[in-house]
Design an enzyme around this catalytic site. Structure first.
Site, PDB file in Angstrom:
ATOM      1  N   ARG A 113     -62.493   2.156  76.073  1.00  0.00           N
ATOM      2  CA  ARG A 113     -62.392   1.008  75.162  1.00  0.00           C
ATOM      3  C   ARG A 113     -61.626  -0.076  75.913  1.00  0.00           C
ATOM      4  O   ARG A 113     -60.422   0.017  76.061  1.00  0.00           O
ATOM      5  CB  ARG A 113     -61.650   1.438  73.882  1.00  0.00           C
ATOM      6  CG  ARG A 113     -61.868   0.495  72.719  1.00  0.00           C
ATOM      7  CD  ARG A 113     -60.878   0.774  71.607  1.00  0.00           C
ATOM      8  NE  ARG A 113     -59.550   0.409  72.042  1.00  0.00           N
ATOM      9  CZ  ARG A 113     -58.422   0.905  71.529  1.00  0.00           C
ATOM     10  NH1 ARG A 113     -58.459   1.772  70.555  1.00  0.00           N
ATOM     11  NH2 ARG A 113     -57.242   0.506  71.991  1.00  0.00           N
ATOM     12  N   TYR A 140     -50.320  -0.485  74.294  1.00  0.00           N
ATOM     13  CA  TYR A 140     -50.019   0.936  74.530  1.00  0.00           C
ATOM     14  C   TYR A 140     -50.957   1.546  75.583  1.00  0.00           C
ATOM     15  O   TYR A 140     -50.780   2.686  75.981  1.00  0.00           O
ATOM     16  CB  TYR A 140     -50.142   1.711  73.206  1.00  0.00           C
ATOM     17  CG  TYR A 140     -51.429   1.409  72.471  1.00  0.00           C
ATOM     18  CD1 TYR A 140     -52.626   2.047  72.795  1.00  0.00           C
ATOM     19  CD2 TYR A 140     -51.469   0.414  71.482  1.00  0.00           C
ATOM     20  CE1 TYR A 140     -53.809   1.735  72.166  1.00  0.00           C
ATOM     21  CE2 TYR A 140     -52.650   0.093  70.833  1.00  0.00           C
ATOM     22  CZ  TYR A 140     -53.822   0.757  71.180  1.00  0.00           C
ATOM     23  OH  TYR A 140     -54.987   0.419  70.559  1.00  0.00           O
ATOM     24  N   HIS A 175     -58.329  -2.034  69.627  1.00  0.00           N
ATOM     25  CA  HIS A 175     -59.155  -1.391  68.599  1.00  0.00           C
ATOM     26  C   HIS A 175     -59.985  -2.435  67.842  1.00  0.00           C
ATOM     27  O   HIS A 175     -61.163  -2.268  67.606  1.00  0.00           O
ATOM     28  CB  HIS A 175     -58.267  -0.610  67.628  1.00  0.00           C
ATOM     29  CG  HIS A 175     -59.024  -0.093  66.455  1.00  0.00           C
ATOM     30  ND1 HIS A 175     -59.895   0.967  66.553  1.00  0.00           N
ATOM     31  CD2 HIS A 175     -59.081  -0.527  65.168  1.00  0.00           C
ATOM     32  CE1 HIS A 175     -60.455   1.177  65.362  1.00  0.00           C
ATOM     33  NE2 HIS A 175     -59.977   0.292  64.511  1.00  0.00           N
TER      34      HIS A 175
HETATM   35  C1  LIG Z   1     -61.156   9.151  57.764  1.00  0.00           C
HETATM   36  C2  LIG Z   1     -60.635   7.882  58.398  1.00  0.00           C
HETATM   37  N1  LIG Z   1     -59.373   7.854  58.892  1.00  0.00           N
HETATM   38  C3  LIG Z   1     -58.881   6.707  59.447  1.00  0.00           C
HETATM   39  C4  LIG Z   1     -59.659   5.574  59.507  1.00  0.00           C
HETATM   40  C5  LIG Z   1     -59.113   4.296  60.145  1.00  0.00           C
HETATM   41  N2  LIG Z   1     -59.721   4.096  61.457  1.00  0.00           N
HETATM   42  C6  LIG Z   1     -60.811   3.329  61.629  1.00  0.00           C
HETATM   43  S1  LIG Z   1     -61.366   3.330  63.213  1.00  0.00           S
HETATM   44  C7  LIG Z   1     -60.107   4.345  63.700  1.00  0.00           C
HETATM   45  C8  LIG Z   1     -60.021   4.825  65.123  1.00  0.00           C
HETATM   46  C9  LIG Z   1     -61.236   5.581  65.483  1.00  0.00           C
HETATM   47  O1  LIG Z   1     -61.166   6.089  66.770  1.00  0.00           O
HETATM   48  P1  LIG Z   1     -62.440   6.738  67.400  1.00  0.00           P
HETATM   49  O2  LIG Z   1     -63.104   7.656  66.452  1.00  0.00           O
HETATM   50  O3  LIG Z   1     -62.026   7.303  68.715  1.00  0.00           O
HETATM   51  O4  LIG Z   1     -63.428   5.495  67.592  1.00  0.00           O
HETATM   52  P2  LIG Z   1     -63.160   4.162  68.473  1.00  0.00           P
HETATM   53  O5  LIG Z   1     -62.586   3.151  67.534  1.00  0.00           O
HETATM   54  O6  LIG Z   1     -62.247   4.537  69.574  1.00  0.00           O
HETATM   55  O7  LIG Z   1     -64.496   3.766  68.949  1.00  0.00           O
HETATM   56  C10 LIG Z   1     -59.279   4.675  62.628  1.00  0.00           C
HETATM   57  C11 LIG Z   1     -58.079   5.540  62.722  1.00  0.00           C
HETATM   58  C12 LIG Z   1     -60.973   5.649  58.969  1.00  0.00           C
HETATM   59  N3  LIG Z   1     -61.805   4.602  59.013  1.00  0.00           N
HETATM   60  N4  LIG Z   1     -61.432   6.797  58.426  1.00  0.00           N
END
Ligand SMILES: Cc1ncc(C[n+]2csc(CCOP(=O)(O)OP(=O)(O)O)c2C)c(N)n1
Ligand SMILES: [Mg+2]
Length: 319
Positions: A237, A249, A241
């Site tokens: 990434r 970080y 985010h």
């Molecule tokens: C069940 C749930 N927990 C927390 C969130 C908040 N949230 C949205 S994206 C994210 C990070 C996701 O990381 P990853 O699955 O590795 O995908 P990336 O964003 O790195 O592509 C979080 C914690 C959510 N949408 N759904």
């Protein structure tokens, strides 16, 4: 792979990157409300995977997969109407980003609750199988999302029922601020496939041709009725985010290392070296993409915002 196929992959990766830079610019101008996300570093995964699909197949993309929407045929006008929350957007301004469904194109945009989309995609695959559509469902999940219980339920169900499903785990090293070392103890996320009795592959997610070839094979299996496949596509990434995250970080050395593997730059250099892409063609692509995005943004900005009095309409299913 033919020169035309390679140029198609290149075009969509470039288009994705330019679209997302434009989205970030619009966000900083205060024109996009809510969140804005990019898939910088993920273009080869999003584009290479969707390019292996046919029109009859279904796409359940995640928030880093704008490239997959574009390859599946979504118009730039719809993308920017949606980003800008306009009245004529696919969600009529009810939701931004990729949270839309476009049944005509068989795109069912992401469910916010991480991993909840896996059982939905498995359900769509079951429906396609029961209707004998010979269609495949492709869905995506992050490294973080792959640790949620619904991932297990959805993939296990699909494996038992031999459903035509391809699950791509986009392992981009972080789930928000949590590095992969704090997420799971396995060495490869694709090893989870062993527990489901299905094939699992770990591939370089910055290599678009590798992604395309691996997905083509998994889609073929799914279409022949041999069941699902897990593909762990390893990427980085390259930005925060979302637009509100400076990603302070992330160790700078890690970013520097991954910058050398920038999927768009990497493919461009390869195609120039192979003489598949010429300097003139590149200039033509630059102009085409710039013009197309400019036109779509002007179109979307001239569309009104939705009437606030209609906010509750179309949000709940009618009885
Ligand atoms: C069940 C749930 N927990 C927390 C969130 C908040 N949230 C949205 S994206 C994210 C990070 C996701 O990381 P990853 O699955 O590795 O995908 P990336 O964003 O790195 O592509 C979080 C914690 C959510 N949408 N759904
Ligand atoms: Mg992640």
């Amino acid at each position: 792979m033919s020169a035309d196929q390679k140029l198609r992959l290149y075009y969509y990766m470039r288009l994705t990157r330019e679209c997302e830079s434009t989205i970030m610019r619009l966000y900083r101008q205060g024109k996009i409300v809510g969140g804005a996300y990019t898939g910088t570093g993920n273009e080869a995964t999003a584009v290479g995977s969707a390019a292996a699909l046919e029109a009859r197949d279904y796409l359940f993309p995640m928030h880093r997969d704008l490239g997959a929407h574009l390859v599946k045929g979504q118009s730039l006008k719809n993308i920017f109407l949606q980003q800008l929350g306009r009245a004529d957007s696919l969600t009529r301004g009810r939701d931004g980003t990729g949270h839309y469904a476009d049944p005509a194109l068989k795109i069912f945009g992401n469910v916010s609750h991480l991993a909840a989309m896996i059982p939905m995609a498995a359900g769509a695959a079951l429906a396609a199988k029961m209707r004998r559509e010979e269609a495949v469902v492709m869905t995506y999940i992050g490294d973080g999302g792959s640790n949620v219980g619904e991932f297990h339920e959805g993939v296990n169900f699909a494996a038992v029922m031999k459903l035509p499903l391809v699950v791509i785990i986009e392992n981009n090293q972080f789930a928000y601020s949590t590095p992969v070392s704090r997420q799971y103890a396995a060495s490869r996320l694709s090893d989870r496939a062993i527990g489901y009795g299905i094939p699992g592959h770990t591939i370089d997610g910055t290599d678009v041709e590798r992604v395309y070839e691996t997905c083509t094979e998994a889609i073929g299996r799914a279409r022949r009725g041999e069941g699902p496949t897990i593909i762990e596509s390893v990427t980085m990434r390259m930005q925060g985010h979302s637009a509100s995250d400076d990603a302070s970080y992330v160790p700078p050395a890690l970013l520097d290392e991954w910058k050398k593997k920038d999927p768009v730059v990497r493919y461009e250099s390869l195609l120039l070296k192979e003489c598949v892409l010429t300097a003139e063609q590149k200039a033509k692509v630059d102009k085409e993409i710039g013009d197309a995005i400019g036109e779509a943004v002007r179109y979307a900005e001239s569309n009104p915002l939705p009437d606030g009095n209609t906010a509750a309409e179309g949000v709940y299913a009618e009885r």
